[in-house]
Write a protein that holds these residues in place. Structure first.
Motif, mmCIF file in Angstrom:
data_model
loop_
_atom_site.group_PDB
_atom_site.id
_atom_site.type_symbol
_atom_site.label_atom_id
_atom_site.label_comp_id
_atom_site.label_asym_id
_atom_site.label_seq_id
_atom_site.Cartn_x
_atom_site.Cartn_y
_atom_site.Cartn_z
ATOM 1 N N GLU A 115 0.798 -1.155 0.186
ATOM 2 C CA GLU A 115 0.003 -0.056 -0.121
ATOM 3 C C GLU A 115 0.852 1.255 0.119
ATOM 4 O O GLU A 115 2.294 1.240 0.356
ATOM 5 N N GLY A 116 0.233 2.364 -0.338
ATOM 6 C CA GLY A 116 0.883 3.491 -0.456
ATOM 7 C C GLY A 116 1.807 4.218 0.760
ATOM 8 O O GLY A 116 2.979 4.637 0.606
ATOM 9 N N THR A 117 1.278 3.785 1.969
ATOM 10 C CA THR A 117 1.949 4.197 3.102
ATOM 11 C C THR A 117 3.369 3.526 3.472
ATOM 12 O O THR A 117 4.140 3.809 3.916
ATOM 13 N N HIS A 118 3.144 2.136 3.138
ATOM 14 C CA HIS A 118 4.433 1.240 3.368
ATOM 15 C C HIS A 118 5.275 1.636 1.843
ATOM 16 O O HIS A 118 6.525 1.728 2.341
ATOM 17 N N LEU A 119 4.945 1.853 0.739
ATOM 18 C CA LEU A 119 5.781 2.483 -0.251
ATOM 19 C C LEU A 119 6.566 3.417 0.201
ATOM 20 O O LEU A 119 7.853 3.936 0.155
ATOM 21 N N VAL A 120 5.799 4.609 0.741
ATOM 22 C CA VAL A 120 6.538 5.892 1.277
ATOM 23 C C VAL A 120 7.467 5.669 2.281
ATOM 24 O O VAL A 120 8.445 6.010 2.260
ATOM 25 N N ALA A 121 7.066 4.931 3.203
ATOM 26 C CA ALA A 121 8.105 4.430 4.332
ATOM 27 C C ALA A 121 9.346 3.683 3.857
ATOM 28 O O ALA A 121 10.416 4.159 4.191
ATOM 29 N N ILE A 122 9.304 2.807 2.860
ATOM 30 C CA ILE A 122 10.345 2.183 2.257
ATOM 31 C C ILE A 122 11.139 3.354 1.429
ATOM 32 O O ILE A 122 12.396 3.091 1.586
ATOM 33 N N VAL A 142 15.533 -2.193 -9.514
ATOM 34 C CA VAL A 142 15.546 -1.234 -10.470
ATOM 35 C C VAL A 142 14.096 -1.079 -10.864
ATOM 36 O O VAL A 142 13.163 -0.231 -10.993
ATOM 37 N N GLU A 143 13.637 -2.180 -11.636
ATOM 38 C CA GLU A 143 12.259 -2.411 -12.256
ATOM 39 C C GLU A 143 11.252 -1.954 -11.560
ATOM 40 O O GLU A 143 10.466 -1.056 -11.829
ATOM 41 N N PRO A 144 11.168 -2.483 -10.032
ATOM 42 C CA PRO A 144 9.965 -2.055 -9.315
ATOM 43 C C PRO A 144 9.972 -0.761 -8.704
ATOM 44 O O PRO A 144 8.780 -0.097 -8.669
ATOM 45 N N LEU A 145 11.298 -0.126 -8.520
ATOM 46 C CA LEU A 145 11.446 1.151 -8.125
ATOM 47 C C LEU A 145 10.775 2.064 -9.438
ATOM 48 O O LEU A 145 10.003 3.079 -9.013
ATOM 49 N N LEU A 146 11.095 2.062 -10.641
ATOM 50 C CA LEU A 146 10.571 2.636 -11.823
ATOM 51 C C LEU A 146 8.961 2.297 -12.119
ATOM 52 O O LEU A 146 8.232 3.119 -12.326
ATOM 53 N N GLU A 147 8.594 1.304 -11.517
ATOM 54 C CA GLU A 147 7.287 1.074 -11.672
ATOM 55 C C GLU A 147 6.324 1.746 -10.505
ATOM 56 O O GLU A 147 5.203 2.241 -10.757
ATOM 57 N N VAL A 148 7.025 2.176 -9.227
ATOM 58 C CA VAL A 148 6.500 2.925 -8.324
ATOM 59 C C VAL A 148 6.394 4.242 -8.947
ATOM 60 O O VAL A 148 5.156 5.074 -8.684
ATOM 61 N N LEU A 149 7.265 4.736 -9.667
ATOM 62 C CA LEU A 149 6.997 5.941 -10.474
ATOM 63 C C LEU A 149 6.003 6.078 -11.322
ATOM 64 O O LEU A 149 5.445 7.287 -11.556
ATOM 65 N N ALA A 150 5.844 4.953 -12.078
ATOM 66 C CA ALA A 150 4.713 5.013 -13.158
ATOM 67 C C ALA A 150 3.246 4.937 -12.356
ATOM 68 O O ALA A 150 2.379 5.732 -12.989
ATOM 69 N N LEU A 160 12.372 10.536 -4.481
ATOM 70 C CA LEU A 160 13.113 9.478 -3.719
ATOM 71 C C LEU A 160 13.226 8.296 -4.232
ATOM 72 O O LEU A 160 14.110 7.592 -3.996
ATOM 73 N N VAL A 161 12.475 8.050 -5.358
ATOM 74 C CA VAL A 161 12.933 6.946 -6.307
ATOM 75 C C VAL A 161 14.299 7.415 -7.128
ATOM 76 O O VAL A 161 15.128 6.390 -6.802
ATOM 77 N N ALA A 162 14.569 8.451 -7.444
ATOM 78 C CA ALA A 162 15.887 8.890 -8.057
ATOM 79 C C ALA A 162 16.605 8.792 -7.115
ATOM 80 O O ALA A 162 18.071 8.468 -7.349
ATOM 81 N N SER A 163 16.582 9.228 -5.725
ATOM 82 C CA SER A 163 17.706 9.124 -4.726
ATOM 83 C C SER A 163 17.858 7.693 -4.478
ATOM 84 O O SER A 163 19.306 7.252 -4.467
ATOM 85 N N ALA A 164 17.024 6.736 -4.410
ATOM 86 C CA ALA A 164 17.359 5.137 -4.473
ATOM 87 C C ALA A 164 18.078 4.551 -5.344
ATOM 88 O O ALA A 164 18.913 3.810 -5.241
ATOM 89 N N LEU A 165 17.807 5.170 -6.582
ATOM 90 C CA LEU A 165 18.320 4.312 -7.734
ATOM 91 C C LEU A 165 19.853 4.891 -7.826
ATOM 92 O O LEU A 165 20.660 4.287 -8.319
ATOM 93 N N THR A 166 19.867 6.079 -7.478
ATOM 94 C CA THR A 166 21.282 6.754 -7.214
ATOM 95 C C THR A 166 22.303 6.070 -6.248
ATOM 96 O O THR A 166 23.284 5.625 -6.515
#
Length: 519
Positions: A115-122, A142-150, A160-166
């Motif tokens: 769910e969204g709250t868990h995604l945000v916390a991760i 990498v793929e699931p991180l980009l799917e979060v952005l989608a 947050l996704v950009a920072s994680a991928l970096t």
């Protein structure tokens, strides 16, 4: 030894946490019971952060394995404190390799299904970047991180996704290339292109960078979407100018030859190329002149053309779209010009030409002799300020920009730019201008020139002006006035401005310091 759920709800969680921290009997049972409470799907206990901190202190080296064994139960918990606990264990280097691999697999499923709250916390805990796991497991995130952005297109998720991928680093490159080539959503492909330009230089491998430039140019020929082509060209130009390719100018020349057909969509790429080390000064001058010409283009100001239908006598207005296109491209043009102006590879004659043309254009648009949108007028003033606020910027050019901006100091964005320019005032002409600027700001603030919703920004500008080291011959008087008028706006100071003011106050004379004791 372990508290019951109903006990936690009756007397508050603090007693329960104290039991877990102080009891020494059967540590394994305490860890099991603590994790059971932490990952509970019910509302109790409500305050789980203290419980997570207690579990961290109680860890006997098995906590990471216990969390890994919990699996998808992490995503069903009513609270997200477990992700903070995982992040702290990562920072403590308390996660063994087997648990890290298992947790990476769980994290991949959570990124896709939680769910969204868990995604945000991760993402806020940056677990994809922190988790110690085998390279293959980290690359699989990498793929699931980009799917979060989608799924979530807000700026916070993007950052947050950009920072994680970096944080994942070079391991993310294959996934990013795959995304650029195959992902169905344009905004995800654009992020992948941007991150690719960030990550490749960190590999430190010149061959990887050169191959990336060549591959981006191939992608440029394949795609048709204009924004995507602009992003590919900018990424290629940025990589070709990276320090890792300092001794290889061929990629930059290939990019230069490949972007001529892009028109306005090649502006960002031209800025990176002209700011880089590989172009000769003649080509750099050609690019600079082109960008300056586009900024100062003459726009039509006549009436719109009309067509009349002889059969129905209906009138059709034919709108000229030159103004709209120019308004859209001005911020990109100014960004490219500032990048060139800040480059150490730009020779002094070209820098002087850049400042002369931009200050002339500023006087035109600020006095409404040339019509620009208000936002772009302020963007031009901000660009001039960014050039002149650098400590190594030539003094005469800094003076020229300051004199051009000063008449419009009533615009707060210009006041902020001037305050940052004057922070490096190192002579009577600039310090005198700084004193004049301070007096004008004090007068405008005292006369309540600004609307209520501008008072916070005004207070911060006044603080910035107070930080200027030299306010000219009447500097002591100007500084006293600034302190006095700041007292009137004390309720509107942001926490950042207040912290800055406390530091400045420590450098002032005792009388003024006493007047600022409220800070």
């Amino acid at each position: 030894a372990a508290p019951r759920d109903e006990d936690a709800g009756k007397s508050g969680e603090s007693a329960s946490f104290a039991i877990i921290e102080t009891t020494t009997v059967d540590r394994s049972r305490l860890l099991d019971r603590g994790l059971e409470l932490l990952l509970s799907t019910t509302e109790l206990p409500r305050e789980r952060m203290a419980l997570a901190a207690s579990l961290r202190r109680l860890d006997d080296g098995t906590l990471s394995a216990r969390l890994a064994a919990a699996g998808m139960q992490l995503g069903r918990a009513a609270d997200t404190s477990a992700y903070w606990l995982l992040a702290e264990l990562c920072r403590d280097r308390a996660i063994d390799p087997d648990s890290g691999a298992q947790l990476a697999g769980t994290l991949r499923h959570l990124l896709l299904d939680a769910e969204g709250t868990h995604l945000v916390a991760i993402l806020e805990q940056q677990l994809p970047a922190l988790l110690p796991a085998p390279d293959a497991a980290r690359a699989a995130l990498v793929e699931p991180l980009l799917e979060v952005l989608a799924r979530y297109r807000d700026e916070r998720t993007h950052d947050l996704v950009a920072s994680a991928l970096t944080g994942i680093g070079a391991l993310a490159l294959p996934g990013l290339w795959l995304t650029i080539a195959e992902h169905p959503r344009a905004h995800v492909r654009l992020l992948a292109i941007e991150l690719l330009a960030d990550l490749v230089p960190h590999t430190g491998d010149a061959r990887t960078a050169a191959d990336a430039v060549a591959r981006l140019l191939i992608e440029l020929q394949r795609v048709t979407h204009s924004d995507e082509r602009a992003a590919l060209a900018a990424a290629a130009a940025r990589l070709s100018s990276a320090a890792v390719l300092d001794h290889d100018g061929e990629p930059a020349r290939a990019v230069d030859a490949g972007i001529d057909v892009l028109g306005d969509f090649g502006i960002d790429a031209l800025g990176f190329l002209a700011a880089g080390p590989h172009l000769d000064h003649e080509r750099r001058a050609v690019i600079l002149d082109r960008l300056l010409k586009d900024v100062a283009v003459e726009l039509p100001d006549g009436p719109d053309a009309t067509e009349r239908d002889p059969a129905t006598d209906a009138v059709t207005f034919i709108l000229d779209d030159h103004l709209g296109r120019h308004t859209d491209t001005v911020p990109r043009l100014l960004t490219a010009l500032v990048r060139i102006g800040q480059s150490p590879f730009t020779p002094a004659p070209l820098l002087g030409r850049l400042v002369n043309r931009l200050t002339t254009q500023w006087r035109q648009v600020a006095s409404w002799r040339t019509i620009w949108g208000p936002g772009n007028v302020q963007e031009l003033g901000r660009a001039l300020g960014l050039l002149a606020e650098r400590r190594e910027f030539p003094v005469l050019l800094r003076l020229q920009i300051s004199e051009a901006l000063l008449p419009r100091i009533n615009q707060l964005i210009i006041g902020r730019a001037l305050a940052r320019i004057f922070a490096h005032a190192d002579g009577p002409p600039l310090s005198t201008l700084a004193g004049t600027a301070a007096e004008k700001l004090v007068t405008l603030a005292a006369e309540k020139y600004y609307a209520d919703d501008e008072w916070e920004a005004l207070a911060e500008v006044l603080v910035d002006m107070l930080a200027v080291p030299d306010l000219g011959p009447a500097g002591d008087t100007a500084r006293r006035k600034l302190v006095n008028v700041l007292g009137s706006y004390r309720a509107h100071l942001s926490s950042r401005a207040r912290a800055k003011l406390r530091f400045i106050a420590s450098t002032l004379e005792p009388t003024l310091r006493e007047r600022l004791d409220w800070a």
